[in-house]
Design an enzyme around this catalytic site. Sequence first.
Site, mmCIF file in Angstrom:
data_model
loop_
_atom_site.group_PDB
_atom_site.id
_atom_site.type_symbol
_atom_site.label_atom_id
_atom_site.label_comp_id
_atom_site.label_asym_id
_atom_site.label_seq_id
_atom_site.Cartn_x
_atom_site.Cartn_y
_atom_site.Cartn_z
ATOM 1 N N ASP A 36 31.966 -8.471 20.533
ATOM 2 C CA ASP A 36 33.226 -9.209 20.497
ATOM 3 C C ASP A 36 34.100 -9.056 21.727
ATOM 4 O O ASP A 36 35.309 -9.288 21.671
ATOM 5 C CB ASP A 36 34.017 -8.745 19.268
ATOM 6 C CG ASP A 36 34.242 -7.242 19.270
ATOM 7 O OD1 ASP A 36 34.131 -6.618 20.349
ATOM 8 O OD2 ASP A 36 34.521 -6.676 18.199
ATOM 9 N N GLU A 58 24.898 -7.799 16.857
ATOM 10 C CA GLU A 58 26.091 -7.417 16.078
ATOM 11 C C GLU A 58 26.885 -8.672 15.684
ATOM 12 O O GLU A 58 28.111 -8.742 15.818
ATOM 13 C CB GLU A 58 26.981 -6.414 16.824
ATOM 14 C CG GLU A 58 27.914 -5.630 15.921
ATOM 15 C CD GLU A 58 28.825 -4.665 16.673
ATOM 16 O OE1 GLU A 58 29.904 -5.074 17.121
ATOM 17 O OE2 GLU A 58 28.433 -3.488 16.818
ATOM 18 N N GLU A 63 39.440 -9.707 19.920
ATOM 19 C CA GLU A 63 38.031 -9.553 19.518
ATOM 20 C C GLU A 63 37.627 -10.451 18.346
ATOM 21 O O GLU A 63 36.500 -10.940 18.311
ATOM 22 C CB GLU A 63 37.735 -8.086 19.191
ATOM 23 C CG GLU A 63 37.723 -7.158 20.409
ATOM 24 C CD GLU A 63 39.119 -6.698 20.837
ATOM 25 O OE1 GLU A 63 40.121 -7.026 20.163
ATOM 26 O OE2 GLU A 63 39.204 -5.988 21.860
ATOM 27 N N HIS A 106 42.730 2.696 22.254
ATOM 28 C CA HIS A 106 42.761 1.762 23.385
ATOM 29 C C HIS A 106 43.082 0.311 23.019
ATOM 30 O O HIS A 106 43.293 -0.505 23.891
ATOM 31 C CB HIS A 106 41.406 1.754 24.107
ATOM 32 C CG HIS A 106 40.331 1.052 23.341
ATOM 33 N ND1 HIS A 106 39.621 1.656 22.349
ATOM 34 C CD2 HIS A 106 39.870 -0.221 23.401
ATOM 35 C CE1 HIS A 106 38.766 0.806 21.838
ATOM 36 N NE2 HIS A 106 38.892 -0.349 22.445
ATOM 37 N N ARG A 163 44.071 -3.395 22.509
ATOM 38 C CA ARG A 163 45.123 -4.181 23.162
ATOM 39 C C ARG A 163 46.334 -4.400 22.259
ATOM 40 O O ARG A 163 47.476 -4.316 22.695
ATOM 41 C CB ARG A 163 44.548 -5.545 23.575
ATOM 42 C CG ARG A 163 44.205 -5.651 25.028
ATOM 43 C CD ARG A 163 43.865 -7.089 25.406
ATOM 44 N NE ARG A 163 43.958 -7.277 26.832
ATOM 45 C CZ ARG A 163 43.084 -6.785 27.702
ATOM 46 N NH1 ARG A 163 42.055 -6.097 27.299
ATOM 47 N NH2 ARG A 163 43.252 -6.993 28.989
ATOM 48 N N HIS A 206 41.028 6.813 27.539
ATOM 49 C CA HIS A 206 40.564 5.562 28.161
ATOM 50 C C HIS A 206 41.206 5.419 29.551
ATOM 51 O O HIS A 206 42.312 5.913 29.773
ATOM 52 C CB HIS A 206 40.991 4.415 27.241
ATOM 53 C CG HIS A 206 40.357 3.096 27.524
ATOM 54 N ND1 HIS A 206 40.650 2.342 28.635
ATOM 55 C CD2 HIS A 206 39.438 2.383 26.842
ATOM 56 C CE1 HIS A 206 39.951 1.210 28.610
ATOM 57 N NE2 HIS A 206 39.198 1.219 27.527
HETATM 58 C C1 UD1 Z 1 37.712 -3.780 26.358
HETATM 59 C C2 UD1 Z 1 37.430 -4.857 25.304
HETATM 60 C C3 UD1 Z 1 37.548 -4.268 23.916
HETATM 61 C C4 UD1 Z 1 36.700 -3.014 23.766
HETATM 62 C C5 UD1 Z 1 37.026 -2.043 24.883
HETATM 63 C C6 UD1 Z 1 36.114 -0.849 24.818
HETATM 64 C C7 UD1 Z 1 38.138 -7.163 25.723
HETATM 65 C C8 UD1 Z 1 39.267 -8.114 25.757
HETATM 66 N N1 UD1 Z 1 38.449 -5.890 25.422
HETATM 67 O O1 UD1 Z 1 39.077 -3.408 26.193
HETATM 68 O O2 UD1 Z 1 37.129 -5.228 22.972
HETATM 69 O O3 UD1 Z 1 36.990 -2.435 22.526
HETATM 70 O O4 UD1 Z 1 36.842 -2.685 26.144
HETATM 71 O O5 UD1 Z 1 36.591 0.217 25.570
HETATM 72 O O6 UD1 Z 1 37.014 -7.523 25.984
HETATM 73 N N2 UD1 Z 1 39.515 0.597 33.291
HETATM 74 C C9 UD1 Z 1 39.078 1.323 34.381
HETATM 75 N N3 UD1 Z 1 37.763 1.682 34.451
HETATM 76 C C10 UD1 Z 1 36.869 1.393 33.484
HETATM 77 C C11 UD1 Z 1 37.316 0.659 32.368
HETATM 78 C C12 UD1 Z 1 38.634 0.258 32.281
HETATM 79 O O7 UD1 Z 1 39.861 1.616 35.276
HETATM 80 O O8 UD1 Z 1 35.697 1.755 33.607
HETATM 81 C C13 UD1 Z 1 40.943 0.190 33.217
HETATM 82 C C14 UD1 Z 1 41.289 -0.945 34.196
HETATM 83 O O9 UD1 Z 1 42.555 -0.722 34.710
HETATM 84 C C15 UD1 Z 1 41.307 -2.164 33.278
HETATM 85 C C16 UD1 Z 1 41.842 -1.569 31.994
HETATM 86 O O10 UD1 Z 1 41.244 -0.293 31.916
HETATM 87 O O11 UD1 Z 1 42.100 -3.214 33.798
HETATM 88 C C17 UD1 Z 1 41.578 -2.362 30.745
HETATM 89 O O12 UD1 Z 1 40.191 -2.695 30.611
HETATM 90 P P1 UD1 Z 1 39.783 -3.976 29.696
HETATM 91 O O13 UD1 Z 1 38.293 -4.091 29.667
HETATM 92 O O14 UD1 Z 1 40.539 -5.188 30.106
HETATM 93 O O15 UD1 Z 1 40.359 -3.587 28.272
HETATM 94 P P2 UD1 Z 1 39.846 -2.515 27.224
HETATM 95 O O16 UD1 Z 1 41.026 -2.042 26.463
HETATM 96 O O17 UD1 Z 1 38.963 -1.538 27.881
HETATM 97 N N1 UDP Z 2 32.732 6.889 23.572
HETATM 98 C C1 UDP Z 2 32.252 7.556 24.709
HETATM 99 N N2 UDP Z 2 33.107 8.349 25.408
HETATM 100 C C2 UDP Z 2 34.420 8.514 25.087
HETATM 101 C C3 UDP Z 2 34.912 7.788 23.943
HETATM 102 C C4 UDP Z 2 34.040 6.990 23.225
HETATM 103 O O1 UDP Z 2 31.075 7.463 25.047
HETATM 104 O O2 UDP Z 2 35.138 9.254 25.759
HETATM 105 C C5 UDP Z 2 31.794 6.021 22.828
HETATM 106 C C6 UDP Z 2 31.768 6.130 21.320
HETATM 107 O O3 UDP Z 2 30.793 7.060 20.879
HETATM 108 C C7 UDP Z 2 31.407 4.712 20.884
HETATM 109 C C8 UDP Z 2 31.998 3.854 21.972
HETATM 110 O O4 UDP Z 2 32.230 4.691 23.091
HETATM 111 O O5 UDP Z 2 29.987 4.518 20.928
HETATM 112 C C9 UDP Z 2 33.270 3.223 21.516
HETATM 113 O O6 UDP Z 2 33.870 2.612 22.605
HETATM 114 P P1 UDP Z 2 35.368 2.142 22.581
HETATM 115 O O7 UDP Z 2 36.136 2.931 21.577
HETATM 116 O O8 UDP Z 2 35.838 2.161 24.000
HETATM 117 O O9 UDP Z 2 35.255 0.604 22.158
HETATM 118 P P2 UDP Z 2 35.119 -0.158 20.765
HETATM 119 O O10 UDP Z 2 33.965 0.394 20.013
HETATM 120 O O11 UDP Z 2 36.421 -0.027 20.064
HETATM 121 O O12 UDP Z 2 34.896 -1.573 21.171
#
Ligand code: UD1
Ligand code: UDP
Length: 368
Positions: A98, A120, A134, A207, A209, A240
């Site tokens: 998602d 999924e 999502e 984390h 949004r 995160h």
């Molecule tokens: C995204 C997904 C969410 C998922 C989550 C898992 C969307 C809209 N959101 O949200 O569904 O649950 O990932 O974690 O698809 N950043 C870094 N390095 C990284 C990753 C993130 O610096 O490796 C920072 C960046 O500043 C980035 C911000 O995190 O702009 C947000 O990342 P983003 O993927 O937009 O949102 P998530 O909350 O991670």
């Molecule tokens: N996870 C990880 N390291 C962390 C936190 C979570 O590897 O520090 C793993 C966790 O076991 C799960 C996945 O990341 O498999 C969940 O990711 P996240 O919570 O970022 O996204 P969501 O599942 O909500 O989309």
Amino acid sequence: MMKRIAVVFGTRPEAIKMCPLVLELKKHPDLFETQLIVTGQHKEMLYQVLDVFKLKPDYDLDIMKESQTLFSVTTSILEKIKAVFDRLQPDLILVHGDTTSSFAAALAGFYLKIPIGHVEAGLRTNDIYSPWPEEFNRQAVDIISALYFAPTEAAKQNLLNEGKPSSKIWITGNTGIDALKTTIQSGYKHEELDWVGSDRLILITAHRRENLGQPMHQMFRAIRRVLDENKDTKAIYPIHLNPAVRKAAHEELDGCESLHIIEPLDVLDFHNFMNACDLILTDSGGIQEEAPSLGKPVLVMRDTTERPEGIAAGTLKLVGTEEDAIYREFNRLLNDQEEYDAMSEASNPYGDGHASARIVDVIKTILS
Ligand code: UD1
Ligand code: UDP
């Protein structure tokens, strides 16, 4: 004839759940040419997973920006992925779940009339704003998918309720459990776990949004109050990389001596931390699937969940994002042994760890 499969993902959870499938596809080089395209929606958190599974992407769209928006993520992927699909001419595109990476990649495949397989598929809250965005992403991907790999019977039923043909839906289990079967180690050690010693360990992640801002501040305040009152309890919070999450966490939690905020753990470490902990507080989706297998109670800091199986199994409890409700439920679980024991029964509603093999079997038949 050899078929070309493009697997596309962009974030940490997709990587954790798609790497086992990529590895399974790669066991059949005579049947499939498997190409791995990462959008780079995540960067460090994505490569942490790829490194654990020893996979290197064939293409990295490298789109991540600091404080990126849904607009920039969607448009950057759409702009960059067309050239890759044009070049590869895949017979099938596989996306997961998602995220905006999944939605944009599926939309690009749809525009090019390439069949989409949705791993999924079928999770629903039926509240388009929760989780946001999502719930929209997963519904939109399901509208344009040709193959539905549903993790559970309930997910299949959601698809049937929307009129998706049952001949295109397979119940496979969740590939996240495949990953979990490869990461847990007996005798696992880590210096943060040494710090916890014989105290109870709470594992925290946050984390979403829709929780940024006030809800996240309330979550953190509740956690701090409970930790201040329960001195035999320590918390570890692998945070995160989103700067908005970090700011809120540091504002509310700095100076709390029984809580360590640490950098994101790689999946091997995180799964073993889950295995070692007593209780999880999270707004994550994937953690809600992993915890029942490990028999770890989870307080889900959200108003809705698309994972009703974990609630039915008794491992998950939805506690919302209000400070007082989280405080009450968290405190209760720490001090009511009966309730804690009831939530600690291990169960496997999300599969047996062989979801990827089932998906590959289906693809073999469909593409042959
Ligand atoms: C995204 C997904 C969410 C998922 C989550 C898992 C969307 C809209 N959101 O949200 O569904 O649950 O990932 O974690 O698809 N950043 C870094 N390095 C990284 C990753 C993130 O610096 O490796 C920072 C960046 O500043 C980035 C911000 O995190 O702009 C947000 O990342 P983003 O993927 O937009 O949102 P998530 O909350 O991670
Ligand atoms: N996870 C990880 N390291 C962390 C936190 C979570 O590897 O520090 C793993 C966790 O076991 C799960 C996945 O990341 O498999 C969940 O990711 P996240 O919570 O970022 O996204 P969501 O599942 O909500 O989309």
